[in-house]
Motif scaffolding. Sequence first.
Motif, PDB file in Angstrom:
ATOM      1  N   HIS A  66     -33.602 -30.757  44.089  1.00  0.00           N
ATOM      2  CA  HIS A  66     -34.925 -30.130  44.142  1.00  0.00           C
ATOM      3  C   HIS A  66     -36.008 -31.043  43.571  1.00  0.00           C
ATOM      4  O   HIS A  66     -37.140 -31.062  44.060  1.00  0.00           O
ATOM      5  N   GLN A  67     -35.670 -31.770  42.515  1.00  0.00           N
ATOM      6  CA  GLN A  67     -36.670 -32.630  41.886  1.00  0.00           C
ATOM      7  C   GLN A  67     -37.246 -33.633  42.868  1.00  0.00           C
ATOM      8  O   GLN A  67     -38.448 -33.899  42.884  1.00  0.00           O
ATOM      9  N   GLN A  68     -36.386 -34.186  43.731  1.00  0.00           N
ATOM     10  CA  GLN A  68     -36.888 -35.153  44.695  1.00  0.00           C
ATOM     11  C   GLN A  68     -37.758 -34.493  45.756  1.00  0.00           C
ATOM     12  O   GLN A  68     -38.750 -35.076  46.212  1.00  0.00           O
ATOM     13  N   ALA A  69     -37.422 -33.267  46.154  1.00  0.00           N
ATOM     14  CA  ALA A  69     -38.249 -32.555  47.129  1.00  0.00           C
ATOM     15  C   ALA A  69     -39.645 -32.325  46.572  1.00  0.00           C
ATOM     16  O   ALA A  69     -40.655 -32.464  47.291  1.00  0.00           O
ATOM     17  N   VAL A  70     -39.726 -31.983  45.297  1.00  0.00           N
ATOM     18  CA  VAL A  70     -41.026 -31.795  44.649  1.00  0.00           C
ATOM     19  C   VAL A  70     -41.793 -33.110  44.630  1.00  0.00           C
ATOM     20  O   VAL A  70     -42.995 -33.165  44.928  1.00  0.00           O
ATOM     21  N   GLU A  71     -41.083 -34.190  44.293  1.00  0.00           N
ATOM     22  CA  GLU A  71     -41.714 -35.516  44.249  1.00  0.00           C
ATOM     23  C   GLU A  71     -42.288 -35.903  45.605  1.00  0.00           C
ATOM     24  O   GLU A  71     -43.445 -36.343  45.711  1.00  0.00           O
TER      25      GLU A  71
END
Length: 234
Positions: A66-71
């Motif tokens: 999820h963190q990369q999707a937010v990024e």
Amino acid sequence: MTVVKGDRRIQWVAGSAVVLALLFAGAATVASARDDGTDHAAAPAPRTPAVESADAGFARDMAVHHQQAVEMSFIVRDRTKDEEVRRLAYDIANTQANQRGMMLGWLDLWELPKAPAGQEPMAWMAAGHEGHTMDGMAGMGAGYRAHDGSLMPGMATRTELDRLRTANGKKAEILYLQLMTDHHKGGIDMARGCARLCTVKVEKRLAQGMVEAQQSEVDMMARMLAARGAKPRS
């Protein structure tokens, strides 16, 4: 995973979600004690998921995913003025930052590490609760070789993220939609694994909700790519 500039802009969102996850978990425990009519004075405490369990593994791995999707969503917001893409990016960033906070909150509640030593990403998907391979699950993530910052299936590489950071307008929109489509497909496979293997009911419900919501966004992104004369990469 390396913290980037965009991460600082969502810390308050993820932090708030951690607090809410802890509050909801506590409220659910109290509610269940009141509702089932059982004498809980002598009842055993609920079982906490083990560090190698599907529940803990999904929470850890999906938080990173999820963190990369937010990024990526924050990156494209600054690379295009197209309101349709910016609105999708906002929805994904907001939803996944909050879900990430919930999952990290559960790990805190269970007193489990967020990055245990010696555990490969998605190893929990290849085995059932008794350690035996589950039919239809062994191939999901098994044998995936992390490379160039891509830790799990669907995750973009550092090179791809750099391309997104330097693209503009329509090119940025297409690349974002393609990368996010791949990202969602990897996330859907992982969420299906939790829906089948996880034992914490609220986590299973969250995982099933992810499958449905992200599949809907995959379909939407296919239409958005077609409108821009492009298509998904796979």
